[in-house]
Every structure is written in C-alpha cells, then in structure tokens.
Design a protein around this motif. Structure first.
Motif, PDB file in Angstrom:
ATOM      1  N   PRO A  40     -11.749  44.536  96.225  1.00 49.20           N
ATOM      2  CA  PRO A  40     -10.718  44.323  97.246  1.00 49.20           C
ATOM      3  C   PRO A  40     -10.978  43.173  98.208  1.00 49.20           C
ATOM      4  O   PRO A  40     -10.025  42.611  98.747  1.00 49.20           O
ATOM      5  CB  PRO A  40     -10.691  45.669  97.985  1.00 49.20           C
ATOM      6  CG  PRO A  40     -11.174  46.661  96.974  1.00 49.20           C
ATOM      7  CD  PRO A  40     -12.209  45.931  96.183  1.00 49.20           C
ATOM      8  N   ASP A  41     -12.234  42.808  98.432  1.00 47.70           N
ATOM      9  CA  ASP A  41     -12.508  41.710  99.366  1.00 47.70           C
ATOM     10  C   ASP A  41     -12.592  40.356  98.668  1.00 47.70           C
ATOM     11  O   ASP A  41     -12.913  39.343  99.302  1.00 47.70           O
ATOM     12  CB  ASP A  41     -13.802  41.974 100.132  1.00 47.70           C
ATOM     13  CG  ASP A  41     -15.032  42.044  99.220  1.00 47.70           C
ATOM     14  OD1 ASP A  41     -14.840  42.190  97.988  1.00 47.70           O
ATOM     15  OD2 ASP A  41     -16.162  41.975  99.729  1.00 47.70           O
ATOM     16  N   ALA A  42     -12.295  40.315  97.365  1.00 46.17           N
ATOM     17  CA  ALA A  42     -12.418  39.068  96.616  1.00 46.17           C
ATOM     18  C   ALA A  42     -11.383  38.042  97.066  1.00 46.17           C
ATOM     19  O   ALA A  42     -10.253  38.383  97.418  1.00 46.17           O
ATOM     20  CB  ALA A  42     -12.262  39.332  95.122  1.00 46.17           C
ATOM     21  N   LEU A  43     -11.787  36.785  97.018  1.00 50.36           N
ATOM     22  CA  LEU A  43     -10.897  35.659  97.291  1.00 50.36           C
ATOM     23  C   LEU A  43     -10.598  34.977  95.967  1.00 50.36           C
ATOM     24  O   LEU A  43     -11.514  34.629  95.215  1.00 50.36           O
ATOM     25  CB  LEU A  43     -11.566  34.675  98.257  1.00 50.36           C
ATOM     26  CG  LEU A  43     -12.038  35.262  99.590  1.00 50.36           C
ATOM     27  CD1 LEU A  43     -12.807  34.209 100.388  1.00 50.36           C
ATOM     28  CD2 LEU A  43     -10.865  35.796 100.387  1.00 50.36           C
ATOM     29  N   CYS A  44      -9.327  34.779  95.661  1.00 55.18           N
ATOM     30  CA  CYS A  44      -8.921  34.227  94.366  1.00 55.18           C
ATOM     31  C   CYS A  44      -8.187  32.903  94.541  1.00 55.18           C
ATOM     32  O   CYS A  44      -7.180  32.842  95.259  1.00 55.18           O
ATOM     33  CB  CYS A  44      -8.013  35.195  93.608  1.00 55.18           C
ATOM     34  SG  CYS A  44      -8.812  36.719  93.072  1.00 55.18           S
ATOM     35  N   ASP A  45      -8.689  31.869  93.896  1.00 54.97           N
ATOM     36  CA  ASP A  45      -7.985  30.598  93.784  1.00 54.97           C
ATOM     37  C   ASP A  45      -7.386  30.503  92.382  1.00 54.97           C
ATOM     38  O   ASP A  45      -7.910  31.093  91.429  1.00 54.97           O
ATOM     39  CB  ASP A  45      -8.931  29.419  94.007  1.00 54.97           C
ATOM     40  CG  ASP A  45      -9.458  29.351  95.427  1.00 54.97           C
ATOM     41  OD1 ASP A  45      -8.773  29.846  96.338  1.00 54.97           O
ATOM     42  OD2 ASP A  45     -10.565  28.809  95.628  1.00 54.97           O
ATOM     43  N   ALA A  50      -3.015  22.973  82.522  1.00 55.80           N
ATOM     44  CA  ALA A  50      -1.978  22.478  81.623  1.00 55.80           C
ATOM     45  C   ALA A  50      -1.116  21.413  82.287  1.00 55.80           C
ATOM     46  O   ALA A  50      -0.459  20.626  81.593  1.00 55.80           O
ATOM     47  CB  ALA A  50      -1.101  23.631  81.137  1.00 55.80           C
ATOM     48  N   ASP A  51      -1.117  21.363  83.613  1.00 51.52           N
ATOM     49  CA  ASP A  51      -0.276  20.419  84.345  1.00 51.52           C
ATOM     50  C   ASP A  51      -0.956  19.055  84.453  1.00 51.52           C
ATOM     51  O   ASP A  51      -2.110  18.961  84.895  1.00 51.52           O
ATOM     52  CB  ASP A  51       0.001  20.929  85.761  1.00 51.52           C
ATOM     53  CG  ASP A  51       0.791  22.222  85.772  1.00 51.52           C
ATOM     54  OD1 ASP A  51       1.171  22.703  84.685  1.00 51.52           O
ATOM     55  OD2 ASP A  51       1.024  22.753  86.873  1.00 51.52           O
ATOM     56  N   GLU A  52      -0.230  18.017  84.073  1.00 53.14           N
ATOM     57  CA  GLU A  52      -0.768  16.666  84.219  1.00 53.14           C
ATOM     58  C   GLU A  52      -1.002  16.383  85.695  1.00 53.14           C
ATOM     59  O   GLU A  52      -0.157  16.648  86.546  1.00 53.14           O
ATOM     60  CB  GLU A  52       0.205  15.645  83.640  1.00 53.14           C
ATOM     61  CG  GLU A  52      -0.327  14.226  83.637  1.00 53.14           C
ATOM     62  CD  GLU A  52       0.608  13.247  82.953  1.00 53.14           C
ATOM     63  OE1 GLU A  52       0.267  12.064  82.860  1.00 53.14           O
ATOM     64  OE2 GLU A  52       1.691  13.690  82.516  1.00 53.14           O
ATOM     65  N   GLY A  53      -2.193  15.860  86.010  1.00 54.28           N
ATOM     66  CA  GLY A  53      -2.522  15.538  87.393  1.00 54.28           C
ATOM     67  C   GLY A  53      -2.929  16.723  88.238  1.00 54.28           C
ATOM     68  O   GLY A  53      -3.020  16.615  89.466  1.00 54.28           O
ATOM     69  N   ALA A  54      -3.182  17.885  87.596  1.00 53.37           N
ATOM     70  CA  ALA A  54      -3.583  19.075  88.350  1.00 53.37           C
ATOM     71  C   ALA A  54      -4.889  18.812  89.087  1.00 53.37           C
ATOM     72  O   ALA A  54      -5.789  18.134  88.580  1.00 53.37           O
ATOM     73  CB  ALA A  54      -3.743  20.256  87.407  1.00 53.37           C
ATOM     74  N   ASN A  55      -4.996  19.357  90.274  1.00 52.92           N
ATOM     75  CA  ASN A  55      -6.205  19.212  91.097  1.00 52.92           C
ATOM     76  C   ASN A  55      -7.210  20.268  90.660  1.00 52.92           C
ATOM     77  O   ASN A  55      -7.183  21.409  91.135  1.00 52.92           O
ATOM     78  CB  ASN A  55      -5.851  19.367  92.574  1.00 52.92           C
ATOM     79  CG  ASN A  55      -7.043  19.111  93.482  1.00 52.92           C
ATOM     80  OD1 ASN A  55      -8.017  18.485  93.066  1.00 52.92           O
ATOM     81  ND2 ASN A  55      -6.969  19.605  94.705  1.00 52.92           N
ATOM     82  N   LEU A  85      -5.901  19.889  75.567  1.00 51.62           N
ATOM     83  CA  LEU A  85      -7.182  19.203  75.628  1.00 51.62           C
ATOM     84  C   LEU A  85      -7.797  19.289  77.024  1.00 51.62           C
ATOM     85  O   LEU A  85      -9.027  19.401  77.168  1.00 51.62           O
ATOM     86  CB  LEU A  85      -7.018  17.739  75.212  1.00 51.62           C
ATOM     87  CG  LEU A  85      -6.637  17.518  73.737  1.00 51.62           C
ATOM     88  CD1 LEU A  85      -6.365  16.045  73.474  1.00 51.62           C
ATOM     89  CD2 LEU A  85      -7.728  18.041  72.805  1.00 51.62           C
ATOM     90  N   ARG A  86      -6.939  19.252  78.063  1.00 46.78           N
ATOM     91  CA  ARG A  86      -7.469  19.388  79.428  1.00 46.78           C
ATOM     92  C   ARG A  86      -8.137  20.751  79.619  1.00 46.78           C
ATOM     93  O   ARG A  86      -9.148  20.864  80.319  1.00 46.78           O
ATOM     94  CB  ARG A  86      -6.345  19.206  80.448  1.00 46.78           C
ATOM     95  CG  ARG A  86      -5.915  17.766  80.662  1.00 46.78           C
ATOM     96  CD  ARG A  86      -4.999  17.630  81.871  1.00 46.78           C
ATOM     97  NE  ARG A  86      -3.706  18.261  81.673  1.00 46.78           N
ATOM     98  CZ  ARG A  86      -2.653  17.660  81.130  1.00 46.78           C
ATOM     99  NH1 ARG A  86      -2.748  16.404  80.709  1.00 46.78           N
ATOM    100  NH2 ARG A  86      -1.498  18.299  80.988  1.00 46.78           N
ATOM    101  N   GLN A  87      -7.589  21.766  78.973  1.00 47.00           N
ATOM    102  CA  GLN A  87      -8.152  23.102  79.127  1.00 47.00           C
ATOM    103  C   GLN A  87      -9.479  23.235  78.367  1.00 47.00           C
ATOM    104  O   GLN A  87     -10.408  23.896  78.844  1.00 47.00           O
ATOM    105  CB  GLN A  87      -7.141  24.143  78.646  1.00 47.00           C
ATOM    106  CG  GLN A  87      -5.844  24.096  79.448  1.00 47.00           C
ATOM    107  CD  GLN A  87      -4.945  25.280  79.206  1.00 47.00           C
ATOM    108  OE1 GLN A  87      -5.374  26.429  79.349  1.00 47.00           O
ATOM    109  NE2 GLN A  87      -3.698  25.025  78.849  1.00 47.00           N
ATOM    110  N   ILE A  88      -9.565  22.608  77.208  1.00 47.07           N
ATOM    111  CA  ILE A  88     -10.824  22.625  76.461  1.00 47.07           C
ATOM    112  C   ILE A  88     -11.906  21.895  77.246  1.00 47.07           C
ATOM    113  O   ILE A  88     -13.046  22.362  77.359  1.00 47.07           O
ATOM    114  CB  ILE A  88     -10.629  22.003  75.065  1.00 47.07           C
ATOM    115  CG1 ILE A  88      -9.634  22.835  74.247  1.00 47.07           C
ATOM    116  CG2 ILE A  88     -11.960  21.897  74.332  1.00 47.07           C
ATOM    117  CD1 ILE A  88      -9.204  22.186  72.950  1.00 47.07           C
TER     118      ILE A  88
END
Length: 287
Positions: A40-45, A50-55, A85-88
């Motif tokens: 319950p106290d976890a912080l999730c980002d 898959a998005d081009e230019g994703a940060n 390919l970005r995910q791999i």
C-alpha cells in the motif's frame, strides 16, 4: 522507506486509450493498482517505451527503482518495428541495471528476446480466458515464484504468441499443454527476471472487458459459436467478479479459488515482491 516501482506499459498509445475507455484504466494503471494493493505504501511510475520520444529512465534511473514490472501488449514481438525495438533495448538496460524485474505475457516475451531467445505464434493456437492445468517443472518445484500454488492451477490468460526458443539463461518453472514456457526465470548480464505467460494481475472484471472487445476472435477461432455465446461468457465473468461466491458459475466454467480469490490469483506478483523486491532492497542498501 516506501518501495518504488516502475510499470512499463507494452502497448501503443491507441491501445492504451482503448483499454482505458473500456475499463476505466490503462493496463499500466491497472497493474499499478494491483501492486499498490499488495504494497500500500508503494510509489508507482509509468513508462511508455512504445511511444516515439518517450522519456525513459537512463541507467541510473533504472537502478533507482526497487522493482520494474512489464505489462502485456497487443504487439507481436517478431514484427521488430521501432516501437518494439525500443522495448527490447529497454529490457536489456533493465537486465544491466540489476533491478529486480517481473513481467506478464508480453513482459515474459520481451525478456526472452532481450536475452537472445525467440517468440513466435503458438502452433497450438491462442490461449484465451484461462491457462488451464498449469504445473511446475522439476526446476519449478520449490522455486519461490510459485510458492503457495497447488500442483495444478489455472490463471487468467490471453495470448497467441509464446516463447518458442528459451534463451540459454532461462529456467522454465511451469508449463501446460498449450505453452511449455508458462513461468520462467531469466538471468542475463547481472540481472534476473521472473515472469509468467499468463496474467495474475487481471481481475475477472478486466478479463471480461478484454474478451468483450474480441468477440470476432472468439467466434472465428472456435471458442464461441455465436456472438450471443461470447456475450454470455463475458457476462458470467463479470458476475463472478462482482460475486465470487456464485458456485453455479464457478462450476460451469471450472474455476476455483486460484482464480476467484484475488490474493491467490495474484500469487506470483506477491511472491516476487516478498522474495525478490523486499530482500534486495535491503541488500542494495535501500531499506
């Protein structure tokens, strides 16, 4: 100190939004909710490679997390498009970071390909609704990922592709008649991944929403004879989600507490947090 999780969404933007419109949450948001129910106290980002230019996190950013989780996806990894390919590449960086990682379905497939394994369409066809009669391999006996699971169990599942050539660093932990890699541990470049081909994170309500959008597949591939049959199946899942005590429906669909009880259904995720994330947080001096 609270655990810090990174949830890596495998879907493209359009697929994420379609899921949100149907279910109310993107798959990564739904997965994060499961993680926060367990811790319950976890912080999730959230991350969207898959998005081009994703940060996306760099090496030090990945190392700053206690746990990295990879969701499912509508993509086929053998297409090798830029969004794949970005995910791999990200998974290879996750291995190198040494951060404990876990994945469901697509997550297992990405982890296998990033470790030089291969994924192809399952010659046995699609596994839909539930992966049935999952059983431990000899290597899976006593492995902490499957702690608490009985000798044979079912789990929510929907996939056509499967790991057809496990990487040399892969230990297969569970199999069934449809896919011989249903749960696995992969160790590469100092990092260790635990994953499953099924979806312990799916509630029956979320599974029902997904299947409702795939009525044509259910009919075309012979799982249901008519659209009415498909709708009735989805309706039963929604009812069981709201009322797991409906033994008539549980009996009709061959479901037991391994699926109906949320704590037991999410067993692998709970085991990952208990046996990998929390101990390694202390080992890495982050407790």
């Amino acid at each position: 100190m609270a655990l810090r999780f990174l949830v890596v969404e495998g879907n493209t933007q359009g697929a994420r939004q379609a899921h949100r419109e149907a279910y109310g949450l993107m798959p990564s948001e739904s997965y994060a909710a499961v993680l926060q129910e367990i811790a319950p106290d976890a912080l999730c980002d959230l991350a969207f490679p898959a998005d081009e230019g994703a940060n996306l996190p760099d090496a030090s950013g990945l190392e700053s997390y206690d746990d990295i989780v990879l969701t499912g996806s509508h993509l086929n990894i053998y297409d090798r498009t830029p969004d794949i390919l970005r995910q791999i590449d990200l998974m290879r960086a996750i291995y190198a970071s040494g951060t404990p990682s876990f994945g469901s379905c697509w997550g297992l497939q990405v982890a296998a390909v990033a470790a030089e394994g291969d994924v192809r369409p399952n010659p046995s066809g699609r596994e839909v609704g539930f992966a049935r009669r999952l059983t431990r391999t000899q290597a899976g006996e006593g492995h902490p990922l499957l702690d608490g699971r009985p000798a044979a169990y079912d789990a929510p599942a929907i996939h056509l592709d499967m790991v057809t050539a496990p990487p040399t660093s892969c230990t297969i932990l569970a199999s069934n008649a449809v896919s011989f890699v249903q749960a696995a541990e992969i160790t590469v470049n100092g990092g260790t991944f635990w994953g499953v081909q099924y979806h312990p994170e799916f509630s029956l309500g979320e599974l029902a929403v997904i299947l409702a959008r795939r009525t044509k597949i259910l009919i075309d591939e012979g799982f249901c004879r008519t659209a009415e049959d498909a709708s009735a199946y989805v309706a039963d899942l929604k009812t069981l989600h709201a009322d797991p005590a409906r033994q008539d429906l549980a009996w009709r669909h061959g479901l037991d507490a391994e699926v109906l009880d949320p704590e037991r259904r999410t067993r692998e995720i709970r085991n990952f947090i208990a046996h990998r994330v929390q101990p390694e947080k202390s080992i890495r001096g982050r407790a």
